[in-house]
Write an enzyme that holds these catalytic residues in place. Structure first.
Site, PDB file in Angstrom:
ATOM      1  N   ILE A 144     -49.033  33.407  -2.584  1.00 31.06           N
ATOM      2  CA  ILE A 144     -50.295  32.776  -2.954  1.00 31.06           C
ATOM      3  C   ILE A 144     -49.943  31.339  -3.324  1.00 31.06           C
ATOM      4  O   ILE A 144     -48.982  31.097  -4.063  1.00 31.06           O
ATOM      5  CB  ILE A 144     -50.979  33.521  -4.128  1.00 31.06           C
ATOM      6  CG1 ILE A 144     -52.325  32.872  -4.496  1.00 31.06           C
ATOM      7  CG2 ILE A 144     -50.088  33.598  -5.354  1.00 31.06           C
ATOM      8  CD1 ILE A 144     -53.125  33.667  -5.527  1.00 31.06           C
ATOM      9  N   SER A 145     -50.665  30.375  -2.793  1.00 32.74           N
ATOM     10  CA  SER A 145     -50.339  28.962  -3.021  1.00 32.74           C
ATOM     11  C   SER A 145     -50.495  28.585  -4.489  1.00 32.74           C
ATOM     12  O   SER A 145     -51.278  29.183  -5.234  1.00 32.74           O
ATOM     13  CB  SER A 145     -51.244  28.060  -2.176  1.00 32.74           C
ATOM     14  OG  SER A 145     -50.951  28.173  -0.809  1.00 32.74           O
TER      15      SER A 145
END
EC number: 2.1.1.77
Length: 212
Positions: free
Chosen positions: A59-60
């Site tokens: 997940i960024s």
């Protein structure tokens, strides 16, 4: 959602100049990031860092999602394509910005992440997000043309299909490169593509027929 933690993170992003638009700030404040990561990682949800979500994907970081939303110049009512759903968090943030009159189509190639992200987005009520299982490097012709397209993995170049599915006046945001990557912004004006280098980044590889 731990309000104090998210307020602290967002305040830091504003002070560093990463985000400025009120719509982006409101969206990042609204989306419960902890719902999109494994339960074992929940205590780290509001640390501004990428986190593993399984299947070799991440997940960024919150700041990267904010930067990309700013650079896409998102607005209410837009039709948006995301290549690489991952956890579904980024799509949720974009959904908040484009609103009920807009639409987000997001493509994921890994069945496990497709099922998980689809479930979480549905449970949280993101009815304007359609999650598709497939090869994002081919785009998704069924919901084209798109006002905005963004890619959450880095490829050798931007697949031609994405340019073909972009509205005139539209923007594509994508990391390009292998070991050394650059976040690129492309704008289509009167059928011509104009490109701009934004910043150096680090994303997982874009896998697919038109990726690595």
């Amino acid at each position: 959602m731990p309000l104090n933690e998210i307020i602290g993170v967002i305040g830091n992003l504003i002070s560093k100049g990463y985000i400025q638009k009120q719509s982006v700030i409101d969206a990042l404040m609204s989306v419960p990031r902890h719902k999109f990561i494994p339960k074992a990682m929940e205590e780290y949800a509001y640390i501004d860092s990428p986190l593993g979500i399984g299947c070799g994907q991440t997940i960024s970081a919150i700041h990267m999602v904010g930067i990309m939303c700013e650079e896409l110049d998102l607005d209410v009512g837009q039709n948006v394509l995301e290549v690489g759903t991952g956890s579904g968090y980024h799509a949720a943030v974009v959904s908040e910005i484009v609103g009920e009159s807009g639409k987000v189509t997001t493509i994921e190639r890994i069945p496990e992440l497709f099922e998980k992200s689809k479930q979480v987005l549905s449970e949280l009520g993101y009815e304007n997000v359609e999650v598709v299982l497939g090869d994002g490097t081919k785009g998704y012709l069924e919901n084209a043309p798109y006002d905005r397209i963004y890619v959450t993995a880095s490829g050798p170049n931007v697949p031609i299909a994405l340019f073909e599915q972009l509205n005139d006046g539209g923007i594509i945001l994508a990391p390009v490169g292998s070991h050394f990557q650059t976040l690129m912004r492309y704008k289509k004006i009167n059928g011509k593509i104009f490109k701009e280098k934004l910043l150096e980044v680090a994303f997982v590889p874009l896998i697919g027929e038109n990726g690595f």
